[in-house]
Motif scaffolding. Structure first.
Motif, PDB file in Angstrom:
ATOM      1  N   SER A 103     -20.238   6.120 -34.831  1.00 45.79           N
ATOM      2  CA  SER A 103     -20.756   4.366 -34.751  1.00 45.79           C
ATOM      3  C   SER A 103     -20.630   4.135 -33.362  1.00 45.79           C
ATOM      4  CB  SER A 103     -19.960   3.779 -35.486  1.00 45.79           C
ATOM      5  OG  SER A 103     -18.698   3.588 -35.239  1.00 45.79           O
ATOM      6  N   ARG A 149     -30.084   1.905 -33.353  1.00 45.13           N
ATOM      7  CA  ARG A 149     -29.070   2.855 -33.739  1.00 45.13           C
ATOM      8  C   ARG A 149     -29.239   4.123 -32.878  1.00 45.13           C
ATOM      9  NH1 ARG A 149     -28.859   4.007 -40.141  1.00 45.13           N
ATOM     10  NH2 ARG A 149     -27.117   5.256 -39.420  1.00 45.13           N
ATOM     11  N   ARG A 202     -24.016   5.331 -38.444  1.00 45.88           N
ATOM     12  CA  ARG A 202     -24.130   4.202 -38.877  1.00 45.88           C
ATOM     13  C   ARG A 202     -23.674   2.903 -37.704  1.00 45.88           C
ATOM     14  NH1 ARG A 202     -19.238   6.579 -39.870  1.00 45.88           N
ATOM     15  NH2 ARG A 202     -17.341   5.595 -39.116  1.00 45.88           N
ATOM     16  N   GLY A 203     -24.155   1.809 -38.125  1.00 45.20           N
ATOM     17  CA  GLY A 203     -24.057   0.938 -36.991  1.00 45.20           C
ATOM     18  C   GLY A 203     -25.242   0.940 -36.022  1.00 45.20           C
ATOM     19  N   TYR A 212     -26.511   6.857 -33.911  1.00 48.81           N
ATOM     20  CA  TYR A 212     -25.407   6.411 -34.607  1.00 48.81           C
ATOM     21  C   TYR A 212     -25.682   6.771 -35.970  1.00 48.81           C
ATOM     22  CZ  TYR A 212     -24.337   3.982 -30.207  1.00 48.81           C
ATOM     23  OH  TYR A 212     -24.363   3.837 -28.674  1.00 48.81           O
TER      24      TYR A 212
END
Length: 705
Positions: free
Chosen positions: A599, A572, A558-559, A556
């Motif tokens: 994400s 991640r 982000r997140g 991912y």
């Protein structure tokens, strides 16, 4: 259930099937019919045996009938084979012209052989192993294309630019993203090889735009000259171009190969944004050679044909390069069977190919099998112990299903056994290592088989059982349906004094990208959140054990997210991204990670659809791999490029190379798309961070791999 002799196992005639539910006990018989049906076969893999036992019912049709049927094959030649032995093998398989038969040539070849010649092929002194390369899905008749000698010529490319190769399906080669930035009428494509065996038929090539592929003898080639003329004649209207080409894989609005190629080679960079606009990249001027996997095996997710088609594609792409030109090839495909030790026939062929081509880099997607419930493992099975795998086969499956059980060593005959119990049936059959069993319907069709191999081309150091099951809902309604439900598979250590490790992998069997149809993937059943045998570890794809390729997992941007019921810190790493370790092979996991999703709730990445200006989301390690491919092309196009796999990995991940993965969480060094290395700059920009992409939220579609 009775186990007794099957009369005339190799030649029973078919009868209309009147029972579309479970076969009755009277309709089913078991026997070790393989030797009777096939003769003295050896040196081939288990799935090739199943194809012949089932009379190729679940495989694409080829020219010829019965013993004269011509089937694509891949062959490994012994290192010690003499010149005369190599020539005999070449003649037996009608060796493709692109391969060299003399003693200084390649060890892994492809060609075609008749079913009737398989026994003779097995017994040729120089043959180390062989397997068929036929797609595992009912097909249509194929037109035979003559075999031609090698005569490939490079079509031209900018100076000092690496050649980008893509092996995929559905590649919209006329898309503006794949043209030169300074001359939009000029495609960067050198050639597209469509491997569909029927490509040159009058129906599929009425305007003769596709031509014979020199040195390979099947499929058809679209050259840069023909593509440029089509772009000019149709005013850049993509759909008209593909209609005129009869190129069905690119006629739809979106396809897997177009999205992958845009991430790997599109100009401008599809992941550029207002904060970090597209900058000059070596990849923008790099020429492209594309290989379209045959349309039918593109719909076959089991990987049955990859051994032939991928090896041919690698040779084809490199044949289009200049002497010593850097070549970077992206393959976002694969399957889940095999020994998972880096020693399958295709993995060894890939390593042999890359080992002899230091200027070639191959990037592979790791796979999307972490949460598929397709792998089960027992670390040590003691003498006298057994383990049971509960295999759920769905009722709407119209293709064959495969379960492979691999041991961590070569097991002597009768030292281990495999017992199969059918759904809703108290009877069972036990097969010892060294024997085989076939479940036959009264109509003469084989519904299932258990095949044991002490060694085979895909596992020269390991023994295995293959459980092959025919469709539970065959498209041909004259064929009987195999039982659906819970197939119980028990593995027992009968005589081995030392503990033996056992791994079972279920082969991929879902509808592939853009294809509608029932979700037909079989899976293991186990305790929820505290499984006894099912595990997401060891789920790398069937090619990801290669010691020479660069294998990419997904992450991912982000997140973070957790994986199912695991009590682990949020990660991640994408929760579907396949993980290691490999089975005592060189690959302990993906070499590094690339972005596969924005994400956990904004899945996938935006890249090109098949029409100019259109984009769509796709996730999976299929999209992580081409981002790494892009970075490598840019690194190789800069001054002082890294030379060789270790140097490339160091340039991608830092001076210490890929991060270790001791806890098997999948965390690795990470390549973030952003400011790419420029042709005029030295070195690369590692781990450059981008702010949030300004993109439209479109539903993501899982990539092929």
């Amino acid at each position: 259930m009775a186990w007794h002799e099957v009369k005339k196992a190799a030649g029973l005639s078919a009868a209309p099937n009147t029972n579309r539910g479970f076969p009755t006990r009277k309709e089913l018989t078991y026997a070790d019919a393989i030797a009777k049906a096939l003769g003295p076969l050896k040196a081939c893999d288990a799935r090739s045996v199943w194809a012949q036992v089932s009379k190729f019912a679940g495989f694409a049709k080829t020219p010829g009938k019965g013993n004269s049927k011509l089937v694509p094959v891949a062959v490994e030649v012994k290192r010690s084979a003499s010149a005369s032995e190599r020539l005999k093998i070449a003649a037996a398989i009608r060796l493709r012209g692109i391969y060299v038969a003399n003693p200084t040539g390649w060890r892994f070849w492809t060609g075609v052989a008749s079913v009737g010649s398989f026994a003779a092929l097995s017994n040729l002194p120089g043959v180390a192993g062989w397997r068929i390369g036929l797609e595992n899905i009912p097909g249509v008749s194929r037109k035979k294309i003559p075999f031609n000698s090698i005569g490939l010529a490079w079509a031209g490319a900018p100076k000092n630019r690496p050649l980008i190769g893509i092996i995929d399906h559905g590649i919209a080669v006329a898309h503006p993203s794949f043209r030169y930035p300074a001359a939009q009428s000029e495609p960067r494509l050198i050639s597209l090889w469509d491997q569909d065996p029927d490509r040159l038929s009058s129906k599929n090539n009425p305007t003769q735009l596709w031509q014979v592929v020199q040195g390979l003898g099947y499929g058809g080639e679209l050259t840069r000259v023909k593509l440029k003329a089509l772009i000019a004649a149709n005013g850049g209207r993509d759909s008209l171009i593909y209609e005129e080409l009869k190129y069905k894989p690119a006629l739809g609005h979106l396809s897997h190969g177009t999205h992958v190629l845009d991430l790997a080679a599109g100009s401008p960079n599809p992941l550029a944004n207002a904060t970090h606009p597209a900058s000059p990249e070596a990849v923008s001027d790099s020429p492209i050679v594309a290989v379209q996997l045959p349309y039918i095996p593109a719909r076959d997710s089991s990987g049955s044909a990859l051994c032939v088609h991928v090896l041919d594609a690698l040779h084809y792409i490199v044949s289009k390069s200049k002497l010593n030109q850097k070549v970077v090839i992206n393959l976002s495909d694969g399957a889940y069977g095999g020994p998972h030790d880096g020693l399958s026939m295709l993995e060894r062929a890939i390593d042999d190919f890359l080992g002899n081509r230091p200027n070639v880099t191959l990037v592979l997607a790791a796979g999307n099998a972490l949460d598929s419930r397709g792998h089960a493992r027992v670390a040590g099975l003691k003498k006298g112990e057994s383990v049971q795998f509960d295999w759920r086969i769905l009722p709407d499956d119209y293709t064959d299903s495969f379960l492979e059980v691999w041991f961590d060593r070569v097991c002597a005959n009768q030292s281990v056994t495999l017992t199969v119990t059918l759904p809703n049936d108290p009877g069972s059959v036990t097969v010892t290592m060294g024997s085989n069993e076939v479940l036959s319907h009264s109509s003469g069709y084989s519904l299932a088989s258990v095949i044991s191999l002490g060694t085979n081309p895909d596992g020269p150091k390991r023994s295995m059982f293959l459980v092959a099951v025919a469709p539970t809902n065959p498209k041909n309604k004259d064929f009987p349906a195999a039982p659906h439900g819970l197939w119980k598979v028990k593995v027992s250590n009968i005589k081995l004094a030392a503990d033996v490790a056992v791994d079972a992998w279920i082969e991929r069997d879902n509808p592939v990208f853009t294809e509608s149809g029932p979700r037909r993937q079989s899976f293991f059943e186990d305790r929820h959140c505290n499984p006894l045998v099912v595990t997401g570890q060891g789920t790398l794809g069937s090619l990801a054990g290669s010691n020479q390729a660069i294998v990419v997992g997904g992450r991912y941007r982000r997140g973070s997210a957790s994986v199912g019921c695991e009590v682990l810190p949020l990660s991640r790493v994408a929760k579907y991204s396949s993980r290691g370790p490999g089975r005592a092979g060189p690959a302990q996991g993906p070499d590094l990670l690339g972005p596969s999703d924005d994400s956990p709730v904004e899945l996938g990445l935006l890249a090109a659809a098949n029409r100019a200006g259109a984009k769509f989301r796709m996730d999976g390690t299929s999209v992580a791999a081409p981002i790494v491919t892009r970075r490598i092309v840019n690194l190789l196009g800069a001054p002082n490029p890294p030379a060789g796999r270790p140097a490339i990995l160091a340039a991608l991940t830092g001076p210490n190379g890929p991060a270790s993965d001791p806890d098997l969480t999948g965390e690795k060094a990470y390549v973030e798309p952003g400011l790419e290395p420029q042709p005029a700059a030295s070195g690369g920009i590692l781990g450059a961070k981008l702010s949030k992409l300004q993109i439209t939220n479109v539903k993501a579609t899982r990539g092929r791999h």
